[in-house]
Write a protein that holds these residues in place. Structure first.
Motif, mmCIF file in Angstrom:
data_model
loop_
_atom_site.group_PDB
_atom_site.id
_atom_site.type_symbol
_atom_site.label_atom_id
_atom_site.label_comp_id
_atom_site.label_asym_id
_atom_site.label_seq_id
_atom_site.Cartn_x
_atom_site.Cartn_y
_atom_site.Cartn_z
ATOM 1 N N ASP A 82 42.503 33.653 46.422
ATOM 2 C CA ASP A 82 41.630 33.680 45.249
ATOM 3 C C ASP A 82 40.503 34.693 45.432
ATOM 4 O O ASP A 82 40.215 35.481 44.534
ATOM 5 C CB ASP A 82 41.059 32.286 45.013
ATOM 6 C CG ASP A 82 40.300 32.177 43.709
ATOM 7 O OD1 ASP A 82 40.811 32.680 42.695
ATOM 8 O OD2 ASP A 82 39.201 31.597 43.715
ATOM 9 N N ILE A 100 44.366 29.832 40.636
ATOM 10 C CA ILE A 100 45.050 29.764 41.919
ATOM 11 C C ILE A 100 44.711 28.424 42.527
ATOM 12 O O ILE A 100 43.548 28.093 42.751
ATOM 13 C CB ILE A 100 44.615 30.929 42.840
ATOM 14 C CG1 ILE A 100 45.009 32.256 42.188
ATOM 15 C CG2 ILE A 100 45.243 30.783 44.215
ATOM 16 C CD1 ILE A 100 44.546 33.473 42.917
ATOM 17 N N GLN A 102 43.864 25.288 44.658
ATOM 18 C CA GLN A 102 43.106 25.117 45.894
ATOM 19 C C GLN A 102 43.648 23.935 46.692
ATOM 20 O O GLN A 102 43.066 23.550 47.698
ATOM 21 C CB GLN A 102 41.619 24.887 45.578
ATOM 22 C CG GLN A 102 40.976 26.073 44.927
ATOM 23 C CD GLN A 102 40.941 27.282 45.842
ATOM 24 O OE1 GLN A 102 40.685 27.176 47.032
ATOM 25 N NE2 GLN A 102 41.212 28.449 45.300
#
Length: 108
Positions: A82, A100, A102
């Motif tokens: 990221d 994106i 996590q």
């Protein structure tokens, strides 16, 4: 007289091998056809798409690896991917609305 090596039963190489790619050209063609993006599909379209996706993947992983090295780590994490994408001007514009994840798997 030197012997010729046989490649499979038909002696032909796959389109992926001929294009020297890692991403499957046949898989890209299937996705393009199933997506109904156009009535007709050029024979070079899936090759081009596979090459672009392979290049973008390599670029993102290279930048994330640089971020990992700068952070003193040896692993590429979703956070580093990221950060790498958002620190690059062109990739940031390309992935502007992308999320994106996590969520990382637990270490064993």
């Amino acid at each position: 007289m030197p012997r010729r090596r046989r490649r499979g039963s038909s002696g032909r190489r796959s389109r992926t091998a001929r294009a020297e790619l890692s991403f499957s050209v046949s898989h890209m063609e299937r996705l393009l056809r199933e997506g109904h993006y156009a009535r007709r599909l050029s024979p070079s379209a899936p090759v081009y798409l596979a090459a672009i996706l392979q290049y973008l993947t390599a670029k993102v992983l290279e930048l994330a690896g640089d971020e990992a090295r700068n952070a003193g780590g040896r692993r590429i994490t979703p956070e580093l991917v990221d950060r790498a994408v958002h620190n690059h001007v062109l990739l940031s514009a390309l992935f502007g609305m992308a999320t994106i994840s996590q969520v990382a798997p637990a270490r064993r």
